[in-house]
Motif scaffolding. Structure first.
Motif, PDB file in Angstrom:
ATOM      1  N   GLY A   1      -3.453  45.967  63.750  1.00 35.82           N
ATOM      2  CA  GLY A   1      -2.322  45.411  64.482  1.00 35.82           C
ATOM      3  C   GLY A   1      -1.021  46.156  64.310  1.00 35.82           C
ATOM      4  O   GLY A   1      -0.042  45.837  64.973  1.00 35.82           O
ATOM      5  N   ARG A   2      -1.001  47.176  63.434  1.00 27.91           N
ATOM      6  CA  ARG A   2       0.222  47.956  63.256  1.00 27.91           C
ATOM      7  C   ARG A   2       0.403  48.916  64.430  1.00 27.91           C
ATOM      8  O   ARG A   2      -0.529  49.600  64.832  1.00 27.91           O
ATOM      9  CB  ARG A   2       0.165  48.768  61.967  1.00 27.91           C
ATOM     10  CG  ARG A   2       0.388  47.965  60.705  1.00 27.91           C
ATOM     11  CD  ARG A   2       0.307  48.890  59.498  1.00 27.91           C
ATOM     12  NE  ARG A   2       0.642  48.202  58.265  1.00 27.91           N
ATOM     13  CZ  ARG A   2       0.499  48.741  57.059  1.00 27.91           C
ATOM     14  NH1 ARG A   2       0.033  49.987  56.949  1.00 27.91           N
ATOM     15  NH2 ARG A   2       0.812  48.067  55.978  1.00 27.91           N
ATOM     16  N   ARG A   3       1.586  48.975  64.934  1.00 24.81           N
ATOM     17  CA  ARG A   3       1.891  49.887  66.027  1.00 24.81           C
ATOM     18  C   ARG A   3       1.929  51.320  65.496  1.00 24.81           C
ATOM     19  O   ARG A   3       2.567  51.607  64.492  1.00 24.81           O
ATOM     20  CB  ARG A   3       3.263  49.516  66.626  1.00 24.81           C
ATOM     21  CG  ARG A   3       3.653  50.299  67.890  1.00 24.81           C
ATOM     22  CD  ARG A   3       5.021  49.824  68.348  1.00 24.81           C
ATOM     23  NE  ARG A   3       5.497  50.539  69.526  1.00 24.81           N
ATOM     24  CZ  ARG A   3       5.314  50.138  70.778  1.00 24.81           C
ATOM     25  NH1 ARG A   3       4.642  49.020  71.004  1.00 24.81           N
ATOM     26  NH2 ARG A   3       5.781  50.831  71.796  1.00 24.81           N
ATOM     27  N   ARG A   4       1.188  52.212  66.164  1.00 26.39           N
ATOM     28  CA  ARG A   4       1.127  53.637  65.821  1.00 26.39           C
ATOM     29  C   ARG A   4       0.676  53.862  64.374  1.00 26.39           C
ATOM     30  O   ARG A   4       1.143  54.781  63.688  1.00 26.39           O
ATOM     31  CB  ARG A   4       2.486  54.317  66.057  1.00 26.39           C
ATOM     32  CG  ARG A   4       2.953  54.252  67.506  1.00 26.39           C
ATOM     33  CD  ARG A   4       4.181  55.136  67.720  1.00 26.39           C
ATOM     34  NE  ARG A   4       4.673  55.048  69.091  1.00 26.39           N
ATOM     35  CZ  ARG A   4       5.635  54.248  69.490  1.00 26.39           C
ATOM     36  NH1 ARG A   4       6.242  53.461  68.609  1.00 26.39           N
ATOM     37  NH2 ARG A   4       6.031  54.237  70.753  1.00 26.39           N
TER      38      ARG A   4
ATOM     39  N   ALA B   1       5.825  30.951  69.314  1.00 31.07           N
ATOM     40  CA  ALA B   1       4.874  30.664  68.238  1.00 31.07           C
ATOM     41  C   ALA B   1       5.433  31.055  66.873  1.00 31.07           C
ATOM     42  O   ALA B   1       4.714  30.991  65.869  1.00 31.07           O
ATOM     43  CB  ALA B   1       3.563  31.398  68.501  1.00 31.07           C
ATOM     44  N   GLY B   2       6.701  31.460  66.841  1.00 26.77           N
ATOM     45  CA  GLY B   2       7.350  31.775  65.579  1.00 26.77           C
ATOM     46  C   GLY B   2       7.235  33.213  65.123  1.00 26.77           C
ATOM     47  O   GLY B   2       7.657  33.557  64.018  1.00 26.77           O
ATOM     48  N   HIS B   3       6.703  34.086  65.981  1.00 25.90           N
ATOM     49  CA  HIS B   3       6.567  35.496  65.614  1.00 25.90           C
ATOM     50  C   HIS B   3       7.746  36.288  66.185  1.00 25.90           C
ATOM     51  O   HIS B   3       7.615  37.029  67.150  1.00 25.90           O
ATOM     52  CB  HIS B   3       5.240  36.051  66.125  1.00 25.90           C
ATOM     53  CG  HIS B   3       4.044  35.436  65.479  1.00 25.90           C
ATOM     54  ND1 HIS B   3       3.641  35.736  64.199  1.00 25.90           N
ATOM     55  CD2 HIS B   3       3.177  34.498  65.944  1.00 25.90           C
ATOM     56  CE1 HIS B   3       2.566  35.035  63.894  1.00 25.90           C
ATOM     57  NE2 HIS B   3       2.257  34.281  64.932  1.00 25.90           N
ATOM     58  N   THR B   4       8.887  36.112  65.556  1.00 23.42           N
ATOM     59  CA  THR B   4      10.091  36.802  66.025  1.00 23.42           C
ATOM     60  C   THR B   4      10.416  38.038  65.198  1.00 23.42           C
ATOM     61  O   THR B   4      11.125  38.926  65.660  1.00 23.42           O
ATOM     62  CB  THR B   4      11.304  35.853  65.992  1.00 23.42           C
ATOM     63  OG1 THR B   4      11.460  35.351  64.654  1.00 23.42           O
ATOM     64  CG2 THR B   4      11.098  34.682  66.939  1.00 23.42           C
ATOM     65  N   GLU B   5       9.897  38.082  63.972  1.00 22.26           N
ATOM     66  CA  GLU B   5      10.182  39.210  63.086  1.00 22.26           C
ATOM     67  C   GLU B   5       9.139  40.305  63.272  1.00 22.26           C
ATOM     68  O   GLU B   5       7.954  40.038  63.432  1.00 22.26           O
ATOM     69  CB  GLU B   5      10.188  38.749  61.620  1.00 22.26           C
ATOM     70  CG  GLU B   5      11.263  37.719  61.301  1.00 22.26           C
ATOM     71  CD  GLU B   5      12.666  38.250  61.471  1.00 22.26           C
ATOM     72  OE1 GLU B   5      12.867  39.453  61.190  1.00 22.26           O
ATOM     73  OE2 GLU B   5      13.544  37.485  61.878  1.00 22.26           O
ATOM     74  N   GLY B   6       9.610  41.536  63.242  1.00 23.11           N
ATOM     75  CA  GLY B   6       8.693  42.665  63.249  1.00 23.11           C
ATOM     76  C   GLY B   6       8.089  43.002  64.597  1.00 23.11           C
ATOM     77  O   GLY B   6       7.175  43.823  64.670  1.00 23.11           O
TER      78      GLY B   6
ATOM     79  N   GLY C   1       1.830  42.927  70.389  1.00 23.27           N
ATOM     80  CA  GLY C   1       1.012  42.831  69.180  1.00 23.27           C
ATOM     81  C   GLY C   1       1.734  42.062  68.101  1.00 23.27           C
ATOM     82  O   GLY C   1       2.960  41.910  68.137  1.00 23.27           O
ATOM     83  N   VAL C   2       0.964  41.569  67.163  1.00 28.06           N
ATOM     84  CA  VAL C   2       1.509  40.869  65.989  1.00 28.06           C
ATOM     85  C   VAL C   2       0.764  41.381  64.765  1.00 28.06           C
ATOM     86  O   VAL C   2      -0.475  41.463  64.765  1.00 28.06           O
ATOM     87  CB  VAL C   2       1.332  39.347  66.097  1.00 28.06           C
ATOM     88  CG1 VAL C   2       1.729  38.675  64.777  1.00 28.06           C
ATOM     89  CG2 VAL C   2       2.155  38.784  67.242  1.00 28.06           C
ATOM     90  N   HIS C   3       1.507  41.721  63.724  1.00 30.42           N
ATOM     91  CA  HIS C   3       0.917  42.152  62.459  1.00 30.42           C
ATOM     92  C   HIS C   3       1.403  41.231  61.355  1.00 30.42           C
ATOM     93  O   HIS C   3       2.608  41.029  61.185  1.00 30.42           O
ATOM     94  CB  HIS C   3       1.304  43.600  62.129  1.00 30.42           C
ATOM     95  CG  HIS C   3       0.808  44.057  60.796  1.00 30.42           C
ATOM     96  ND1 HIS C   3       1.600  44.076  59.663  1.00 30.42           N
ATOM     97  CD2 HIS C   3      -0.423  44.496  60.408  1.00 30.42           C
ATOM     98  CE1 HIS C   3       0.895  44.508  58.646  1.00 30.42           C
ATOM     99  NE2 HIS C   3      -0.322  44.770  59.054  1.00 30.42           N
ATOM    100  N   LEU C   4       0.459  40.655  60.618  1.00 26.16           N
ATOM    101  CA  LEU C   4       0.791  39.797  59.486  1.00 26.16           C
ATOM    102  C   LEU C   4       0.636  40.617  58.208  1.00 26.16           C
ATOM    103  O   LEU C   4      -0.488  41.026  57.873  1.00 26.16           O
ATOM    104  CB  LEU C   4      -0.139  38.580  59.443  1.00 26.16           C
ATOM    105  CG  LEU C   4      -0.204  37.732  60.716  1.00 26.16           C
ATOM    106  CD1 LEU C   4      -1.203  36.594  60.533  1.00 26.16           C
ATOM    107  CD2 LEU C   4       1.178  37.185  61.059  1.00 26.16           C
ATOM    108  N   PRO C   5       1.718  40.892  57.489  1.00 24.90           N
ATOM    109  CA  PRO C   5       1.634  41.743  56.296  1.00 24.90           C
ATOM    110  C   PRO C   5       0.587  41.242  55.314  1.00 24.90           C
ATOM    111  O   PRO C   5       0.512  40.047  54.992  1.00 24.90           O
ATOM    112  CB  PRO C   5       3.050  41.638  55.702  1.00 24.90           C
ATOM    113  CG  PRO C   5       3.921  41.352  56.888  1.00 24.90           C
ATOM    114  CD  PRO C   5       3.098  40.461  57.764  1.00 24.90           C
ATOM    115  N   GLY C   6      -0.282  42.163  54.878  1.00 26.39           N
ATOM    116  CA  GLY C   6      -1.312  41.833  53.910  1.00 26.39           C
ATOM    117  C   GLY C   6      -2.567  41.230  54.506  1.00 26.39           C
ATOM    118  O   GLY C   6      -3.595  41.136  53.814  1.00 26.39           O
ATOM    119  N   ARG C   7      -2.535  40.844  55.788  1.00 22.30           N
ATOM    120  CA  ARG C   7      -3.703  40.203  56.397  1.00 22.30           C
ATOM    121  C   ARG C   7      -4.252  41.011  57.565  1.00 22.30           C
ATOM    122  O   ARG C   7      -5.459  41.098  57.762  1.00 22.30           O
ATOM    123  CB  ARG C   7      -3.346  38.791  56.879  1.00 22.30           C
ATOM    124  CG  ARG C   7      -2.835  37.880  55.780  1.00 22.30           C
ATOM    125  CD  ARG C   7      -2.545  36.501  56.324  1.00 22.30           C
ATOM    126  NE  ARG C   7      -3.776  35.761  56.623  1.00 22.30           N
ATOM    127  CZ  ARG C   7      -3.797  34.560  57.209  1.00 22.30           C
ATOM    128  NH1 ARG C   7      -2.647  33.995  57.593  1.00 22.30           N
ATOM    129  NH2 ARG C   7      -4.929  33.945  57.433  1.00 22.30           N
TER     130      ARG C   7
END
Length: 368
Positions: free
Chosen positions: A203-206, A287-292, A330-336
């Motif tokens: 899910g990380r961009r690039r 959905a609360g995914h505003t950061e990153g 996209g959405v990336h959850l750190p560590g997951r």
């Protein structure tokens, strides 16, 4: 296709004349290719007062997929190594009797700009700005056909990879295999460095592939693109490895899929660039995914993988028909880990069926 390039150069000449300059020097490689069909390293185009010239250094092999410049364009080759085609072109413009020369200041270095002024001090240098990039935004059907074939190649390469055993293989190995398959299926090469992310990298961009190995239960996100006759497309998908997806994976995937669908459905001629971004972004925001979140939801594609227009919150302008763009939330959850879904589409009016999807690999959440 000689008349295609002549027409493009005529459109640029009209813009230059309107701004008070009868001649122009085009040095950005993608712009030179767009106006001439040539992809010779270092070559520049002189839109001259008496004739147009493709000015190049010592003879060199053209880039893969290059076309020969049209017959209406004379090629001027520098007599020896070490010369600068842009500087030589300025001298040729002066010899043609030009009194001004519009250059791509956003592409020239300061040193090169000074050298051009030194070789032709009587020339008034002006800035052509991003005039060629603006001409490139709307594609003709020949260009779209190249993008369509590139998308088919990328789909083929990705589909074949998904049929192979993935557990235990590294991100780096999978990326290299995808790039090999692109070439095997007829691509000039990858459109950009292929991204493969597994587990916490997904899910990380690039994301640049590492030696992390694929494990069961991982999210696997892949982003790749093919170059065909110079034109570059892009596709990104996310899968689950070896088992049924967990509840959190399904929830996150469905959210990104809904965001991407909203962005795709907003691709209507006349829609503001920022409104396409807003359509996709607000699904994630709610959905609360505003950061990153990335700075843009998508971008134009063509002779470069990231060109105008930008589908971003502050972008100015509106979509036209026949503009190819990506939609890639996209959405990336750190560590997951996370999810990216990326398609290349061509903006079409509703009367023609709406946006044309070029990358058709399934967006179903598959367990591989």
């Amino acid at each position: 296709m000689p008349e295609v390039y002549e027409t493009r150069r005529a459109r640029l000449r009209d813009r230059c004349n309107a701004s008070g300059s009868a001649t122009a020097l085009v040095s950005r490689p993608a712009n030179v290719r767009y106006l001439t069909g040539a992809a010779v390293p270092g070559a520049v185009l002189l839109l001259g007062r008496t004739e147009d010239l493709l000015v190049q250094g010592a003879p060199a092999e053209a880039a893969p997929g290059a076309l020969r410049p049209d017959d209406a364009l004379r090629v001027h080759t520098l007599p020896g190594p070490g010369g600068d085609p842009a500087v030589a072109a300025a001298g040729l413009a002066a010899a043609q009797g030009a009194d001004s020369l519009a250059v791509e200041e956003h592409h020239l270095t300061v040193g090169r700009h000074r050298a051009i002024g030194s070789v032709a001090p009587a020339l008034r240098l002006a800035d052509v700005g991003c005039a060629v990039e603006q001409l490139r935004v709307i594609k003709d059907e020949g260009e779209i056909s190249c993008l369509r074939i590139g998308a088919e190649i990328a789909d083929q390469a990705l589909g074949e990879l998904l049929e192979s055993i993935l557990v235990g293989r590294t991100e780096r190995h999978l990326a290299l295999e995808l790039e090999r398959r692109l070439v095997d299926h007829g691509a000039d090469g990858p459109a950009f460095r292929t991204s493969v992310g597994t587990g916490p990298h997904s899910g990380r961009r690039r994301h640049l592939p590492t030696d992390r190995r694929v494990e069961e239960g991982d999210f696997l996100s892949v982003c790749l693109g093919a170059t065909y006759r110079g034109y570059r497309c892009e596709i990104g998908r996310t899968f689950v490895i070896g088992t049924s997806p967990a509840a959190w994976q399904i929830e996150l995937y469905d959210l990104v899929f809904a965001s991407q669908r909203a962005g795709r459905e907003a691709l209507v001629p006349g829609t503001a660039y920022r409104d396409v971004d807003r359509a996709a972004r607000q699904v994630l925001d709610s959905a609360g995914h505003t950061e990153g979140l990335p700075e843009s939801t998508g971008h134009g594609v063509g002779l470069e993988i990231d060109e105008e227009p930008q589908l971003a919150p502050a972008a100015m302008g509106k979509l036209d028909a026949c503009v190819p763009v990506t939609v890639e939330p996209g959405v990336h959850l750190p560590g997951r880990g996370g999810v990216r879904i990326d398609d290349t589409l061509v903006v079409r009016p509703e009367a023609d069926g709406g946006p044309e999807l070029l990358t058709i690999t399934t967006k179903e959440l598959l367990a591989l």
